[in-house]
Design a protein around this motif. Structure first.
Motif, short mmCIF file in Angstrom:
data_model
loop_
_atom_site.label_atom_id
_atom_site.label_comp_id
_atom_site.label_asym_id
_atom_site.label_seq_id
_atom_site.Cartn_x
_atom_site.Cartn_y
_atom_site.Cartn_z
N VAL A 20 4.77 -13.71 -3.48
CA VAL A 20 3.90 -13.00 -4.42
C VAL A 20 3.77 -11.56 -3.96
O VAL A 20 3.36 -11.31 -2.81
N PHE A 21 4.12 -10.62 -4.82
CA PHE A 21 3.93 -9.20 -4.54
C PHE A 21 2.63 -8.74 -5.18
O PHE A 21 2.48 -8.79 -6.40
N ASN A 22 1.69 -8.27 -4.36
CA ASN A 22 0.46 -7.65 -4.84
C ASN A 22 0.73 -6.15 -4.91
O ASN A 22 0.66 -5.46 -3.91
N ARG A 23 1.05 -5.67 -6.10
CA ARG A 23 1.73 -4.40 -6.34
C ARG A 23 3.16 -4.58 -5.84
O ARG A 23 3.48 -5.59 -5.21
N SER A 24 4.01 -3.61 -6.09
CA SER A 24 5.43 -3.89 -5.84
C SER A 24 6.25 -2.60 -5.85
O SER A 24 5.71 -1.51 -5.74
N HIS A 25 7.55 -2.79 -6.03
CA HIS A 25 8.48 -1.66 -6.15
C HIS A 25 8.15 -0.76 -7.34
O HIS A 25 8.59 0.38 -7.40
N TYR A 26 7.35 -1.29 -8.28
CA TYR A 26 7.01 -0.48 -9.45
C TYR A 26 6.03 0.64 -9.13
O TYR A 26 5.92 1.61 -9.91
N GLU A 27 5.33 0.54 -8.01
CA GLU A 27 4.46 1.64 -7.61
C GLU A 27 5.24 2.94 -7.44
O GLU A 27 4.71 4.03 -7.64
N ASP A 28 6.53 2.80 -7.10
CA ASP A 28 7.35 3.99 -6.85
C ASP A 28 7.80 4.70 -8.13
O ASP A 28 8.41 5.77 -8.06
N VAL A 29 7.50 4.10 -9.28
CA VAL A 29 7.73 4.81 -10.55
C VAL A 29 6.43 4.89 -11.35
O VAL A 29 6.44 5.27 -12.52
N LYS B 278 0.86 -1.18 0.00
CA LYS B 278 0.00 0.00 0.00
C LYS B 278 0.90 1.24 0.00
O LYS B 278 2.10 1.16 -0.26
N GLY B 279 0.33 2.39 0.32
CA GLY B 279 1.14 3.59 0.44
C GLY B 279 2.17 3.42 1.53
O GLY B 279 1.90 2.81 2.57
N PRO B 280 3.39 3.92 1.35
CA PRO B 280 4.45 3.75 2.35
C PRO B 280 4.13 4.45 3.66
O PRO B 280 3.50 5.51 3.68
N THR B 281 4.57 3.83 4.76
CA THR B 281 4.40 4.41 6.09
C THR B 281 5.45 5.51 6.30
O THR B 281 6.38 5.68 5.50
N GLU B 282 5.31 6.23 7.40
CA GLU B 282 6.28 7.27 7.73
C GLU B 282 7.67 6.68 7.89
O GLU B 282 8.67 7.26 7.44
N ASP B 283 7.75 5.51 8.53
CA ASP B 283 9.04 4.85 8.72
C ASP B 283 9.64 4.43 7.39
O ASP B 283 10.83 4.59 7.14
N GLU B 284 8.80 3.90 6.50
CA GLU B 284 9.29 3.47 5.18
C GLU B 284 9.76 4.66 4.35
O GLU B 284 10.76 4.57 3.63
N LEU B 285 9.08 5.78 4.47
CA LEU B 285 9.48 6.97 3.72
C LEU B 285 10.81 7.54 4.21
O LEU B 285 11.48 8.28 3.49
N ALA B 286 11.20 7.17 5.42
CA ALA B 286 12.47 7.65 5.97
C ALA B 286 13.66 6.86 5.42
O ALA B 286 14.81 7.21 5.69
N HIS B 287 13.39 5.79 4.68
CA HIS B 287 14.42 4.97 4.06
C HIS B 287 14.38 5.13 2.54
O HIS B 287 13.49 5.76 1.98
#
Length: 255
Positions: A109-118, A82-91
């Motif tokens: 299995v990734f339901n959505r993935s690292h590709y959401e970030d692009v 899902k949308g990144p948490t505050e902790d995840e956004l700090a990395h």
């Protein structure tokens, strides 16, 4: 995959395919896949990463349930992003992803993935094009790291539905009591950005295909499930896996 744009690729099952025949084939493939996944888990020499991407209502949840839901849960894990948490956004953007990369013997299995970030971040202008293309380069390096240094088979699927099919499925979520829990008003807003998402996906397919994408016609769920099950089955068969044999020391203990 071919360099065709998404707009040029059909979202429907090929006309030659018969629904009943394909569903019967899928059942046989899933039985094979169950055996192969057991081999994967027992051997612990390879890892498998399944990436599922697609617009809202493309059928990611259904794919997980129908294709991977029958496998041994000890050896299969599902991670939604899902949308990144505050902790995840700090990395760095891959930090939260790498934590869920599969260990040898596991199918992740990734339901959505690292590709959401692009994708979503680019569509909404939360990052600019320069950052997006830097991230695409990092994604290629990340996937090569998993493939080359941890024997990870990476299978990336884009579930390709038409705007018309998506509209129908989103409408069902307001009418069908068994699907109302999926309803999210934000999905309708995202659907209006279809053209921007399609352009962003086209860039991903062009610049992040060191490990190739599978563009899956997804208007027909029965064909989508067959396509993905067959692709995963074929990839596992190609590993030519065997059950581990008893070590000499173990065999002696048994006597």
């Amino acid at each position: 995959m071919a360099k065709d744009k998404l707009a040029d690729i059909s979202t429907k099952a090929p006309n030659k395919e018969d629904k009943a025949e394909i569903k019967a084939k899928t059942e046989k493939i899933l039985a094979e896949l169950d055996d192969l996944q057991n081999l994967l888990y027992a051997g612990r020499e390879h890892a498998v990463l399944i990436v599922l991407q697609g617009m809202d209502a493309a059928g990611k949840d259904g794919t997980i349930r129908k294709v991977f839901g029958q496998l041994n849960p000890q050896g299969v894990a599902v991670q939604p992003f899902k949308g990144p948490t505050e902790d995840e956004l700090a990395h760095d953007f891959l930090w939260r992803i790498h934590r869920h990369a599969p260990a040898k013997g596991m199918m992740q299995v990734f339901n959505r993935s690292h590709y959401e970030d692009v994708l979503i971040q680019r569509v909404h202008s939360w990052i600019d094009d320069k950052v997006a293309f830097q991230r695409m380069k990092a994604i290629n390096q990340f996937e090569q790291l998993l493939a080359k240094h941890n024997n990870t088979v990476i299978l990336k699927f884009y579930l390709h539905i038409s705007p018309e099919e998506q509209a129908g499925r989103l409408a069902e979520r307001t009418e069908d009591p068994t699907k109302m829990w999926k309803y999210n008003a934000a999905d309708l807003a995202e659907a209006k950005l279809w053209d921007k998402y399609r352009a962003a996906y086209d860039d991903v397919f062009e610049h992040c295909s060191d490990i190739p994408w599978h563009i899956v016609p997804a208007d027909n769920n029965w064909y989508k499930e067959y396509y993905i099950a067959k692709t995963v089955r074929d990839a596992l068969k190609a590993l030519d896996m065997h059950y581990p044999r008893l070590k000499t020391s173990d065999a002696k203990v048994g006597h």
